[in-house]
Design a protein around this motif. Sequence first.
Motif, short mmCIF file in Angstrom:
data_model
loop_
_atom_site.label_atom_id
_atom_site.label_comp_id
_atom_site.label_asym_id
_atom_site.label_seq_id
_atom_site.Cartn_x
_atom_site.Cartn_y
_atom_site.Cartn_z
N VAL A 16 0.85 -0.97 0.11
CA VAL A 16 -0.16 0.59 -0.44
C VAL A 16 0.78 1.47 -0.04
CG1 VAL A 16 -1.37 1.20 1.19
CG2 VAL A 16 -2.23 -1.39 0.81
N ASN A 17 1.78 0.90 0.62
CA ASN A 17 3.11 1.99 0.78
C ASN A 17 3.92 1.52 0.02
OD1 ASN A 17 1.85 3.93 2.79
ND2 ASN A 17 2.84 2.76 4.36
N PRO A 18 4.12 1.89 -1.35
CA PRO A 18 4.82 1.40 -3.24
C PRO A 18 6.28 1.70 -2.70
CG PRO A 18 3.85 3.84 -3.48
CD PRO A 18 2.62 3.17 -1.94
N LEU A 19 7.47 0.74 -2.69
CA LEU A 19 8.33 1.11 -2.42
C LEU A 19 9.23 1.75 -3.34
CD1 LEU A 19 9.09 -2.96 -2.42
CD2 LEU A 19 8.93 -1.44 -0.43
N SER A 20 10.32 2.89 -3.13
CA SER A 20 11.02 3.71 -3.55
C SER A 20 12.61 3.16 -3.72
CB SER A 20 11.31 4.69 -2.94
OG SER A 20 10.42 5.87 -1.82
N ALA A 21 12.64 3.28 -5.78
CA ALA A 21 13.35 2.83 -6.11
C ALA A 21 14.63 3.65 -6.65
CB ALA A 21 12.91 1.79 -7.41
N SER A 22 15.58 3.25 -6.87
CA SER A 22 16.62 4.80 -7.48
C SER A 22 17.67 4.09 -9.30
CB SER A 22 17.99 4.26 -6.42
OG SER A 22 18.08 4.68 -5.81
N TYR A 23 17.05 4.82 -10.31
CA TYR A 23 17.02 4.99 -11.44
C TYR A 23 18.88 5.17 -11.85
CZ TYR A 23 12.32 3.32 -11.37
OH TYR A 23 10.87 2.21 -11.22
N THR A 24 19.25 4.43 -12.54
CA THR A 24 20.95 5.05 -13.40
C THR A 24 19.89 5.28 -14.35
OG1 THR A 24 22.10 4.38 -11.19
CG2 THR A 24 23.15 4.92 -13.23
N ILE A 25 19.95 6.42 -15.33
CA ILE A 25 19.90 6.31 -16.98
C ILE A 25 20.64 7.12 -17.61
CG2 ILE A 25 17.83 7.20 -18.17
CD1 ILE A 25 16.12 6.76 -16.13
N ASP A 26 21.27 6.11 -19.04
CA ASP A 26 21.73 6.91 -19.81
C ASP A 26 21.21 6.85 -20.94
OD1 ASP A 26 24.47 7.10 -19.14
OD2 ASP A 26 24.70 5.37 -18.05
N VAL A 27 20.95 8.38 -21.31
CA VAL A 27 20.16 7.93 -22.55
C VAL A 27 20.62 9.09 -23.51
CG1 VAL A 27 18.46 10.14 -21.54
CG2 VAL A 27 17.94 8.00 -23.00
N HIS A 28 20.33 8.29 -24.93
CA HIS A 28 20.83 9.15 -26.26
C HIS A 28 19.48 9.65 -26.42
CE1 HIS A 28 23.33 11.64 -28.92
NE2 HIS A 28 22.45 10.71 -30.31
N ILE A 29 19.23 11.17 -27.37
CA ILE A 29 18.55 11.29 -27.81
C ILE A 29 18.78 11.88 -29.50
CG2 ILE A 29 16.68 13.00 -28.73
CD1 ILE A 29 16.80 12.96 -25.25
N ASP A 30 17.87 10.97 -30.40
CA ASP A 30 18.49 11.65 -32.07
C ASP A 30 17.74 12.16 -32.46
OD1 ASP A 30 18.97 10.73 -35.02
OD2 ASP A 30 20.14 9.42 -34.46
N SER A 31 17.42 13.33 -32.62
CA SER A 31 16.39 14.13 -33.63
C SER A 31 16.20 13.71 -34.45
CB SER A 31 17.14 15.71 -33.37
OG SER A 31 18.64 15.84 -33.63
N CYS A 32 17.17 13.15 -35.58
CA CYS A 32 17.39 13.69 -37.39
C CYS A 32 16.70 11.62 -37.09
CB CYS A 32 18.75 12.70 -37.38
SG CYS A 32 19.60 14.25 -37.78
N LYS A 33 17.01 10.79 -36.08
CA LYS A 33 15.99 9.23 -36.52
C LYS A 33 14.66 9.22 -35.74
CE LYS A 33 20.11 6.44 -37.48
NZ LYS A 33 21.35 5.20 -36.96
N GLN A 34 14.75 10.26 -34.70
CA GLN A 34 13.85 10.62 -34.21
C GLN A 34 13.74 9.38 -32.95
OE1 GLN A 34 10.84 12.44 -37.81
NE2 GLN A 34 9.89 12.61 -35.28
#
Length: 192
Positions: A16-34
Amino acid sequence: MSNATFVQRRSFWAPVNPLSASYTIDVHIDSCKQTLTGAETISLVNHSSVPLEKLAIRGGLGKGSTFHLRIDGQKPRLTPKPEETDTDTPILVELSDPLEPDGSVEIQIDFQRPFPALQYGALMLRDWHPRLWWGYPTHDDFEVRIGVPEGYQVVASGRMDSDVGCTPCGYTYRGYGVRTYGVVIARDPEKA
């Protein structure tokens, strides 16, 4: 209410009290290929008093997306399959061994998804990455490195890490107790 109190959510039990998590994210955004291409690690500690046998993941999916999830190098059973779902449908992840109270797990996810064309030179992303889903909001910690094309700027839900700043790999942001991690990229008006 106690963390020991659980509710049934679509074939799995959630605190009922949701568990918190830790996120490590590496993301690349390619505007040409969308496309948006990312590698994510979700770290979760079961602070409840009940073992968890399933987890649910939601977001960052949909038509044209790819999604590869591993736990301890193994591919768990996923229901439904990611290619059979959309961004609003949670995917159930069956753990090979229950996550015992005070136990921890790291989930690795590689994902790629299309995004719509930039509007007015900007792209606003919300619910853009896979995330644990409990049926109600959580406040999680994030470390996100965002790579964007040259000539673009980033605004994100966290603070830019001044020790790292902008590197050739992108901008690094940290956010603690964040409900939704949003990202906006826009063409730098000085370079447009």
